[in-house]
Design a protein around this motif. Sequence first.
Motif, PDB file in Angstrom:
ATOM      1  N   PHE A  30     -14.158 -40.357 -51.241  1.00 58.01           N
ATOM      2  CA  PHE A  30     -15.139 -40.151 -50.186  1.00 58.01           C
ATOM      3  C   PHE A  30     -16.412 -39.579 -50.800  1.00 58.01           C
ATOM      4  O   PHE A  30     -16.344 -38.692 -51.666  1.00 58.01           O
ATOM      5  N   LEU A  31     -17.553 -40.076 -50.367  1.00 55.44           N
ATOM      6  CA  LEU A  31     -18.841 -39.617 -50.872  1.00 55.44           C
ATOM      7  C   LEU A  31     -19.644 -38.960 -49.753  1.00 55.44           C
ATOM      8  O   LEU A  31     -19.733 -39.496 -48.647  1.00 55.44           O
ATOM      9  N   ARG A  32     -20.225 -37.798 -50.075  1.00 53.56           N
ATOM     10  CA  ARG A  32     -21.116 -37.224 -49.054  1.00 53.56           C
ATOM     11  C   ARG A  32     -22.291 -38.158 -48.829  1.00 53.56           C
ATOM     12  O   ARG A  32     -22.750 -38.346 -47.702  1.00 53.56           O
ATOM     13  N   THR A  33     -22.800 -38.732 -49.909  1.00 55.26           N
ATOM     14  CA  THR A  33     -23.844 -39.746 -49.796  1.00 55.26           C
ATOM     15  C   THR A  33     -23.735 -40.719 -50.961  1.00 55.26           C
ATOM     16  O   THR A  33     -23.434 -40.310 -52.091  1.00 55.26           O
ATOM     17  N   LYS A  34     -23.964 -41.993 -50.675  1.00 59.11           N
ATOM     18  CA  LYS A  34     -23.953 -42.997 -51.742  1.00 59.11           C
ATOM     19  C   LYS A  34     -25.319 -43.116 -52.406  1.00 59.11           C
ATOM     20  O   LYS A  34     -25.474 -43.854 -53.404  1.00 59.11           O
ATOM     21  N   GLU A  35     -26.324 -42.389 -51.856  1.00 56.33           N
ATOM     22  CA  GLU A  35     -27.676 -42.442 -52.415  1.00 56.33           C
ATOM     23  C   GLU A  35     -27.755 -41.554 -53.642  1.00 56.33           C
ATOM     24  O   GLU A  35     -28.296 -40.451 -53.620  1.00 56.33           O
ATOM     25  N   HIS A  36     -27.177 -42.056 -54.727  1.00 58.02           N
ATOM     26  CA  HIS A  36     -27.149 -41.314 -55.985  1.00 58.02           C
ATOM     27  C   HIS A  36     -27.124 -42.332 -57.114  1.00 58.02           C
ATOM     28  O   HIS A  36     -26.406 -43.350 -57.031  1.00 58.02           O
ATOM     29  N   PRO A  37     -27.874 -42.111 -58.215  1.00 51.98           N
ATOM     30  CA  PRO A  37     -27.949 -43.100 -59.306  1.00 51.98           C
ATOM     31  C   PRO A  37     -26.589 -43.487 -59.877  1.00 51.98           C
ATOM     32  O   PRO A  37     -26.369 -44.653 -60.245  1.00 51.98           O
ATOM     33  N   VAL A  38     -25.642 -42.559 -59.954  1.00 50.04           N
ATOM     34  CA  VAL A  38     -24.330 -42.839 -60.522  1.00 50.04           C
ATOM     35  C   VAL A  38     -23.588 -43.895 -59.702  1.00 50.04           C
ATOM     36  O   VAL A  38     -22.941 -44.794 -60.245  1.00 50.04           O
ATOM     37  N   ILE A  39     -23.670 -43.797 -58.391  1.00 53.82           N
ATOM     38  CA  ILE A  39     -22.932 -44.721 -57.515  1.00 53.82           C
ATOM     39  C   ILE A  39     -23.418 -46.145 -57.704  1.00 53.82           C
ATOM     40  O   ILE A  39     -22.616 -47.086 -57.741  1.00 53.82           O
ATOM     41  N   LYS A  40     -24.717 -46.305 -57.829  1.00 52.46           N
ATOM     42  CA  LYS A  40     -25.249 -47.668 -58.020  1.00 52.46           C
ATOM     43  C   LYS A  40     -24.688 -48.314 -59.289  1.00 52.46           C
ATOM     44  O   LYS A  40     -24.393 -49.505 -59.323  1.00 52.46           O
ATOM     45  N   GLU A  41     -24.518 -47.500 -60.325  1.00 55.15           N
ATOM     46  CA  GLU A  41     -23.980 -48.040 -61.576  1.00 55.15           C
ATOM     47  C   GLU A  41     -22.478 -48.265 -61.482  1.00 55.15           C
ATOM     48  O   GLU A  41     -21.945 -49.225 -62.043  1.00 55.15           O
ATOM     49  N   GLU A  45     -18.959 -51.626 -61.488  1.00 56.18           N
ATOM     50  CA  GLU A  45     -17.661 -51.591 -62.147  1.00 56.18           C
ATOM     51  C   GLU A  45     -16.518 -51.686 -61.148  1.00 56.18           C
ATOM     52  O   GLU A  45     -15.351 -51.463 -61.488  1.00 56.18           O
ATOM     53  N   GLY A  46     -16.850 -51.985 -59.887  1.00 61.89           N
ATOM     54  CA  GLY A  46     -15.822 -52.235 -58.886  1.00 61.89           C
ATOM     55  C   GLY A  46     -15.297 -51.022 -58.158  1.00 61.89           C
ATOM     56  O   GLY A  46     -14.225 -51.085 -57.535  1.00 61.89           O
ATOM     57  N   ILE A  47     -16.000 -49.889 -58.202  1.00 61.56           N
ATOM     58  CA  ILE A  47     -15.533 -48.698 -57.515  1.00 61.56           C
ATOM     59  C   ILE A  47     -15.520 -48.926 -56.000  1.00 61.56           C
ATOM     60  O   ILE A  47     -16.390 -49.599 -55.449  1.00 61.56           O
ATOM     61  N   SER A  48     -14.519 -48.382 -55.322  1.00 58.55           N
ATOM     62  CA  SER A  48     -14.444 -48.465 -53.853  1.00 58.55           C
ATOM     63  C   SER A  48     -14.511 -47.056 -53.284  1.00 58.55           C
ATOM     64  O   SER A  48     -13.968 -46.111 -53.858  1.00 58.55           O
ATOM     65  N   TYR A  49     -15.148 -46.916 -52.141  1.00 55.78           N
ATOM     66  CA  TYR A  49     -15.344 -45.583 -51.582  1.00 55.78           C
ATOM     67  C   TYR A  49     -15.693 -45.692 -50.102  1.00 55.78           C
ATOM     68  O   TYR A  49     -15.984 -46.769 -49.578  1.00 55.78           O
ATOM     69  N   GLN A  50     -15.697 -44.517 -49.446  1.00 57.34           N
ATOM     70  CA  GLN A  50     -16.203 -44.390 -48.082  1.00 57.34           C
ATOM     71  C   GLN A  50     -17.261 -43.303 -48.095  1.00 57.34           C
ATOM     72  O   GLN A  50     -16.993 -42.177 -48.510  1.00 57.34           O
ATOM     73  N   SER A  51     -18.455 -43.637 -47.657  1.00 59.27           N
ATOM     74  CA  SER A  51     -19.533 -42.641 -47.652  1.00 59.27           C
ATOM     75  C   SER A  51     -19.769 -42.119 -46.240  1.00 59.27           C
ATOM     76  O   SER A  51     -19.369 -42.739 -45.247  1.00 59.27           O
ATOM     77  N   PHE A  52     -20.428 -40.962 -46.182  1.00 61.86           N
ATOM     78  CA  PHE A  52     -20.717 -40.323 -44.894  1.00 61.86           C
ATOM     79  C   PHE A  52     -22.191 -40.427 -44.520  1.00 61.86           C
ATOM     80  O   PHE A  52     -22.680 -39.666 -43.678  1.00 61.86           O
ATOM     81  N   ASP A  53     -22.893 -41.388 -45.090  1.00 60.30           N
ATOM     82  CA  ASP A  53     -24.334 -41.495 -44.827  1.00 60.30           C
ATOM     83  C   ASP A  53     -24.642 -41.725 -43.353  1.00 60.30           C
ATOM     84  O   ASP A  53     -25.650 -41.215 -42.837  1.00 60.30           O
ATOM     85  N   GLU A  54     -23.782 -42.464 -42.683  1.00 58.46           N
ATOM     86  CA  GLU A  54     -24.074 -42.756 -41.275  1.00 58.46           C
ATOM     87  C   GLU A  54     -24.016 -41.502 -40.402  1.00 58.46           C
ATOM     88  O   GLU A  54     -24.637 -41.443 -39.333  1.00 58.46           O
ATOM     89  N   ILE A  55     -23.286 -40.487 -40.854  1.00 58.19           N
ATOM     90  CA  ILE A  55     -23.185 -39.249 -40.062  1.00 58.19           C
ATOM     91  C   ILE A  55     -24.537 -38.541 -39.996  1.00 58.19           C
ATOM     92  O   ILE A  55     -24.855 -37.884 -38.995  1.00 58.19           O
ATOM     93  N   TYR A  56     -25.332 -38.694 -41.050  1.00 57.48           N
ATOM     94  CA  TYR A  56     -26.651 -38.063 -41.047  1.00 57.48           C
ATOM     95  C   TYR A  56     -27.523 -38.597 -39.917  1.00 57.48           C
ATOM     96  O   TYR A  56     -28.389 -37.886 -39.391  1.00 57.48           O
ATOM     97  N   GLU A  57     -27.303 -39.855 -39.540  1.00 59.57           N
ATOM     98  CA  GLU A  57     -28.105 -40.459 -38.485  1.00 59.57           C
ATOM     99  C   GLU A  57     -27.692 -39.977 -37.098  1.00 59.57           C
ATOM    100  O   GLU A  57     -28.452 -40.106 -36.140  1.00 59.57           O
ATOM    101  N   LYS A  58     -26.501 -39.401 -36.973  1.00 65.61           N
ATOM    102  CA  LYS A  58     -25.964 -39.013 -35.667  1.00 65.61           C
ATOM    103  C   LYS A  58     -26.443 -37.636 -35.211  1.00 65.61           C
ATOM    104  O   LYS A  58     -26.416 -37.327 -34.012  1.00 65.61           O
ATOM    105  N   HIS A  59     -26.857 -36.799 -36.158  1.00 61.49           N
ATOM    106  CA  HIS A  59     -27.160 -35.405 -35.817  1.00 61.49           C
ATOM    107  C   HIS A  59     -28.578 -35.025 -36.214  1.00 61.49           C
ATOM    108  O   HIS A  59     -29.135 -35.550 -37.179  1.00 61.49           O
TER     109      HIS A  59
END
Length: 482
Positions: A30-41, A45-59
């Motif tokens: 789980f990622l607090r945010t996918k907006e990070h240079p490491v995640i893009k790289e 390599e096929g990493i799978s994850y669930q990010s919480f970016d959409e939660i920022y839009e709710k509050h």
Amino acid sequence: MITVIGLGAGDLSQLPLGIYRKLLATEHLFLRTKEHPVIKELEAEGISYQSFDEIYEKHEQFESVYDEIVAILKDEAKTKDIVYAVPGHPMVAEKTTQLLLEDENLEVQIEGGQSFIDPLLGSLKIDPIEGFQFLDALSFEKDELQLTQHLIICQVYDQYIASNVKLTLMEQLPDEYEVYIVTAAGSKDEKITKVPLYELDRGGEVNNLTSVYVPPVKEEELLYHDFRTFRRIIAALRGPGGCPWDQKQTHESLKKYLLEEAYEVLDAIDSEDDDHLAEELGDVLLQILLHAQIGEDEGMFTIDGVIRGISEKMIRRHPHVFGEVSADTAEEVVTNWEQIKRMEKGNVAEEKSILDEVTKGLPGLMKAVQYQKKAAKVGFDWDAVEPMWEKVFEEIQEYKEAVAGKEKGDAVQEFGDILFALANIARFYKFDPEEALAMTNQKFARRFQFIEEELRRQGLTFEEQSLEQLDAIWEKAKQSGL
């Protein structure tokens, strides 16, 4: 178990090898945010994850975002071990980590990840041992700022937050003071922009990797508003190589100055001159700091002890603000205050008199009113104003008799009785007789100065005028509104 790992401050090359392998191997990331240079790289390599970016839009508030993220993580951890990845280091400026650690029933493991602080310090070429302060842009207050130290304000996510930071800093620093906007420190996308403070919120693009660096203030005049600076100034005046006049002062020698400055404050209030009032309050503060410095020089007390004592008293005597007591009116506040004051002083029966509480050094009219208030609290008072007026007329008659009998000592005493009785009238009508007399003094001064100006304008002197002529000019001043 929830394992919290850090994604580091920049790109993949800065990520520790162990963290890199864990990110690739975990099944429940789980990622607090996918907006990070490491995640893009890592996505390549096929990493799978669930990010919480959409939660920022709710509050609208970050606190609500963090609460929901933590709630989801706790729910997921009920059935499986999970890995939660955050920017930088999990223990640096990461509220969600703190919320997870607060739950004693939750097993939380913290694993590395480089904080952005190290590359930021390197990029700015500063050594934190010189004095370093690290603050959150979302929650810091102006009175927390240590402006003589290196100051880094993190989590400057957007222009709105940058604007709030700017406005708070501008309360303490000049508009032109130079600060640095630092984004993605230590990575290939690093950007450092130097801007005057007033342009902080329009000095370039900001994002979740942006911090603001405020260099230490070196010019002492920029800190003249700081209480600590003022305290150092007074200590220097009293210290070796200081001012001979300040060095020789004692509590006793300063008494008259404190009284003079207090009356000048009252004059500024009566004049409704805010600038003058601010200046005179500064003069009173000077007297307080001088007394406190003398106390410190003599090893008796310090300004810290003075402030601590009054802070404790204010908390203690305002339980309706800082405790559970209720007080909806000013009268109830005064009642509570007096009850607490009596408890602090111990058994009232041990006191010689309730009048002992009145300060001995008060001016005469002010002390008269305080004596009368103390007596009234135990029932020694009239219920109506009529007998008070009768007392005034009685004292005037006794004064006339003393004057007629040429008994000077009796006359002086009877005159004092008149003033005391008139002070009681003022108390009944709820105004300060000392203030009333001060207003009359000011009025007399204005009208007398008008007479002086009028005589000068006409080329005349007082000696050349009769009392009737001077009184006519007085009436002219009165009619003009003076």
